[in-house]
Design a protein around this motif. Structure first.
Motif: not given
Length: 441
Positions: A216-228, A244-246, A250-252, A318-319
Motif C-alpha cells: 500500500x505504501x509503495x503504491x502511494x509513493x509511486x502515485x503521489x510521490x516520495x512525500x506521500x 490514499x483509500x484508492x 488496489x492492494x485489497x 504517478x509522481x
C-alpha cells in the motif's frame, strides 16, 4: 535482520511533544542541536552499547579492532557492552540524563534520537564525516534513508541497510512468457495470467501484516510521490483522503482475486518465505535481508540463479519514480557528542567508515549502508544485482508505517488480513489507521 528491519515504525512528528517522556534528559526540547560537550574528559575507550539481539554490528567492530583498525584500537581500545533491545530506549535516556552515553550506541526509536540531537546529546555525523574526508564512504541512498528517519540529519550510521522490492521466480516467468512489469497495470495483468494457470502469484504473510501494508505504501509513493507518507505525518493529508483509500483498494483487489493464495491470514513469515523459495508462488514482496535465505540451498530449492529482483512498479501518471526503493537501516548506530572533537575517536570513525562495508559483507554476509572497498567473495547473481542497485541509487523512500505511532502500526498490520480477505473495506481500513494516528499513542 528481520526483527531489526521491522522495528522502526514510530512516527517522526510531534518531537517536542515527546519531551515530557524524556524526563531524564538534561535539556528540554528546542535545544541547540549537535555539538561536543565542552570540558569532557578524554575517553578511556571507544565504547559501543549494542542491542543484545544484534550480533552483527559488534562482530564487525570487533573484527575491525583486530585488523583494519588495530592501530586505532591500540590508541583507544574498543569496549563493547550489550543491552536487551526491549530496554534499549530506556537505557539510552537514562545515560543521556547522566551525561554518560557511550561513544556509539544502538537506538531503535527515531523520535528519541531526534530529541537527543535537539538537546545536544548526539552528533550530527555529516559535518564530522566531511571533516574527516570520508563522507563519500556512505551510499547516497542510505544517507537519504537516515535523514528521512532523523528529521533531516545524519544522526546515525547505517550499519545495516535494506532495500525492498519484489523477488520473482525467473523460471515461472519464462514459462508463461512474462517479462518484468514496469507498471502496476502490467503487474496485475501478470498476476491474472499466473492465477489462471494455477500458479499463486504472490506469497505473503497475513500474520505479519506488513508485507501487505508495504505494498500500500509503495503504491502511494509511486502515485503521489516520495512525500506521500510524510504529508500524513505532517497533517497535510489524511489516510482517509480519496487517493490514499484508492491505494488500499488496489492492494485489497489483489486479495479479492485470490492472488495472495488461500488462508493468507494464517500464513506466518517463515511459511511465506518457504512458499516462494520452494517454487509454490511466483513473487514475494520482501527486503534485501531475504538474500540470506535465498543463498541457503537448504531453504531455497528454486536456486538463487533462478530468482530475480525487481522494483515496485510505477503507477501510470504517478509522481513517484520506480528507482526510489523503500529502505531501512535496521538499528542505527548513534554517536554521542560527549567525546566529539577527540582525535582518537575521530580516527576510529574514519577507519570504520572506510572498512565497515567490506568487513560486514565479507565476515557477516550482510549488506550495510557503507561502500564496499576491495575484493570480497563472489556473490550469487541476485545478491550482486541488489548490491549494484544499492550502490547506484541516489534516493529512497521509507515504508507505510515508518512515521506511525506504535498504536497506528499495530492497527495497520493487524487489519491487513481483513483488508485483503474482503471482510474490511479500504475505507474502513484507512479510517481505523487514521484514527489510531489521531489518538497520538
Amino acid at each position: 535482520m528481520i526483527a531489526s528491519s521491522t522495528r522502526s515504525k514510530r512516527r517522526l512528528l510531534g518531537v517536542c511533544a515527546t519531551a515530557a517522556a524524556l524526563t531524564l534528559l538534561a535539556t528540554a526540547c528546542g535545544g541547540t542541536g549537535g555539538g561536543s560537550s565542552s570540558g569532557s574528559a578524554a575517553p578511556k575507550s571507544f565504547s559501543f552499547m549494542s542491542a543484545t539481539e544484534n550480533t552483527v554490528d559488534r562482530a564487525v567492530l570487533t573484527s575491525l579492532s583486530k585488523n583494519e583498525c588495530a592501530s586505532e584500537n591500540t590508541a583507544l581500545p574498543l569496549n563493547v557492552q550489550t543491552q536487551p533491545q526491549a530496554n534499549l530506549n530506556e537505557k539510552v535516556q537514562l545515560l543521556a540524563g547522566q551525561n554518560a552515553l557511550p561513544t556509539l550506541f544502538h537506538e531503535d526509536t527515531p523520535t528519541t534520537v531526534v530529541q537527543l540531537a535537539k538537546s545536544g546529546k548526539v552528533e550530527n555525523l555529516e559535518p564530522l564525516l566531511q571533516k574527516l574526508g570520508v563522507e563519500d564512504q556512505l551510499l547516497p541512498s542510505a544517507v537519504s534513508t537516515v535523514k528521512a528517519l532523523y528529521n533531516g540529519q545524519l544522526d546515525a550510521l547505517p550499519a545495516e541497510y535494506n532495500i525492498e522490492g519484489i523477488f520473482y521466480n525467473k523460471e515461472i516467468f519464462a514459462a508463461h512468457g512474462l517479462s518484468i512489469p514496469t507498471t502496476w497495470d502490467e503487474l496485475v495483468a501478470d498476476a491474472a495470467k499466473l492465477n489462471a494457470a494455477g500458479i499463486q502469484p504472490f506469497s505473503a504473510s497475513g500474520q505479519q501484516g506488513w508485507p501487505i501494508t508495504r505494498m500500500i505504501g509503495d503504491y502511494l509513493f509511486r502515485d503521489l510521490g516520495p512525500d506521500a507518507m510524510s504529508d500524513v505525518a505532517d497533517g497535510k493529508a489524511k489516510l482517509t483522503d480519496p487517493e490514499y483509500v484508492s491505494a488500499a483498494q488496489k492492494v485489497a483487489d489483489l486479495g479479492a482475486k485470490g492472488y495472495f493464495g488461500k488462508g493468507v491470514g494464517s500464513i506466518d513469515y517463515n511459511t511465506a518465505m518457504n512458499t516462494f523459495l520452494t517454487g509454490k508462488a511466483a513473487m514475494l514482496y520482501m527486503g534485501s535481508w531475504a538474500l540470506s535465505n535465498i543463498g541457503d540451498s537448504k531453504q531455497d530449492t528454486v536456486g538463487a540463479a533462478n530468482i530475480g529482483f525487481m522494483p515496485f512498479p510505477a503507477v501510470a501518471g504517478g509522481k513517484g519514480s520506480i528507482d526510489q526503493y523503500p529502505s531501512n537501516i535496521g538499528l542505527g548506530i548513534v554517536m554521542s557528542s560527549q567525546n566529539a572533537d577527540n582525535t582518537e575517536v575521530d580516527n576510529w570513525i574514519s577507519c570504520v567508515a572506510k572498512n565497515y562495508g567490506t568487513d560486514s559483507l565479507k565476515s557477516q554476509n550482510t549488506i550495510s549502508g557503507f561502500k564496499v572497498n576491495g575484493s570480497v567473495p563472489a556473490a550469487n547473481a541476485v545478491t550482486t544485482q541488489v548490491q549494484t542497485t544499492m550502490s547506484t541509487a541516489t534516493s529512497s523512500v521509507l515504508w507505510f508505517e515508518a512515521l506511525f505511532s506504535a498504536q497506528a502500526t499495530t492497527t495497520s498490520q493487524q487489519d491487513a488480513t481483513p483488508l485483503v480477505s474482503g471482510s474490511m473495506s479500504a475505507q474502513a481500513f484507512m479510517s481505523a489507521v487514521q484514527n489510531a494516528l489521531n489518538s497520538g499513542s
